[in-house]
Design a protein around this motif. Sequence first.
Motif, short mmCIF file in Angstrom:
data_model
loop_
_atom_site.label_atom_id
_atom_site.label_comp_id
_atom_site.label_asym_id
_atom_site.label_seq_id
_atom_site.Cartn_x
_atom_site.Cartn_y
_atom_site.Cartn_z
N LYS A 192 -8.13 3.66 -2.43
CA LYS A 192 -8.85 2.70 -1.57
C LYS A 192 -9.16 1.42 -2.33
O LYS A 192 -9.09 0.32 -1.78
CB LYS A 192 -10.16 3.32 -1.08
CG LYS A 192 -10.08 3.94 0.30
CD LYS A 192 -10.39 2.91 1.38
CE LYS A 192 -9.75 3.21 2.72
NZ LYS A 192 -9.86 4.59 3.15
N ASN B 94 0.83 -1.22 0.00
CA ASN B 94 0.00 0.00 0.00
C ASN B 94 0.86 1.26 0.00
O ASN B 94 0.51 2.25 -0.63
CB ASN B 94 -0.92 0.02 1.21
CG ASN B 94 -1.94 -1.11 1.12
OD1 ASN B 94 -2.15 -1.66 0.03
ND2 ASN B 94 -2.56 -1.43 2.23
N GLU C 109 -6.55 -0.96 -2.12
CA GLU C 109 -6.27 -1.48 -0.78
C GLU C 109 -7.20 -2.63 -0.40
O GLU C 109 -6.80 -3.53 0.32
CB GLU C 109 -6.45 -0.36 0.26
CG GLU C 109 -5.25 0.56 0.36
CD GLU C 109 -5.57 1.76 1.24
OE1 GLU C 109 -5.00 2.82 0.97
OE2 GLU C 109 -6.40 1.64 2.18
N ALA D 21 -15.41 3.41 -2.28
CA ALA D 21 -14.57 2.35 -2.87
C ALA D 21 -15.22 0.96 -2.83
O ALA D 21 -15.23 0.26 -3.85
CB ALA D 21 -13.18 2.35 -2.22
N SER E 33 -13.44 8.40 -1.24
CA SER E 33 -12.87 7.16 -0.69
C SER E 33 -13.94 6.26 -0.08
O SER E 33 -13.86 5.04 -0.16
CB SER E 33 -11.78 7.49 0.32
OG SER E 33 -12.24 8.49 1.20
#
Length: 255
Positions: free
Chosen positions: A250, A1, A253, A226, A223
């Motif tokens: 995001k 990340n 991730e 996401a 975000s």
Amino acid sequence: NFVYFLRGLSFIAERIKEKFDCEDVLIIPGDSDRDETVKKQLGREAAAYLRSCLKSGDVIAVTGGTTMAQVPKGMPHLTGYEDVMVVPARGGLGERVELQANTIAAELAGRLGAQYRLLYVPDNLGPEAMESIVNEPGIREVISLIRRADIVVHGIGGAEEMARRRGLSEDVIRQILKNGAVAEAFGFYFDREGRIVYTTTSVGLSVKDLKNIRKVIAIAGGSGKAPAIRAFLKYHRPTVLITDEGAARKLLEIE
Ligand code: G3H
């Protein structure tokens, strides 16, 4: 990340494209959850993208929402698109008038100098009323235009937020969430794997029609969205995703 944190947006766009088999991924810097101007940028980017893929005689279907409302606003006043038709993707879904697909279709057609047809179908009708409305010749004509759309431009929302905004009952909301819904698009609710877990009664585009559409352009940022974007991208491939940096980072991730 940490690698994604250091990398630029074009790198992130490529990773998202690979991960979800997207046709294209465009990322606006910033996060629309924190900065409203990013949503305006999303609208402008989507308008430019739409122009770049518009062909003579195309039918464009659009959905509603605050993000989609920025698309006509981001489109300059143009000429030369008199043979393009803009339609709402589905009938009323319980949005405020300025956020309804009908309103956005008319505004977009106004900017393009294109034609438009609207769909006047109230929300959540009973099956009999729905049946008789969809058999009205005027309505049938619009529905058949929607079903042969060449391009669809649509928003994606979080399931719970959209269910509440559209005034679904507490019982239905509980049921939708129990079924694992995390995303909403076109009045369809998707779980995190992109399976449809609930469908709002309305008319127009069915998600099954998406596979016949030349371009499916999803526009959604922030975000917080996401997980919802991820669910839709799992459902439909290939999608053109127009998003912002907050959502894009995001997206990579979440596993
Ligand atoms: O279907 C999704 C919603 O229209 C998204 O709405 O752009 O206001 O978040 P929003």
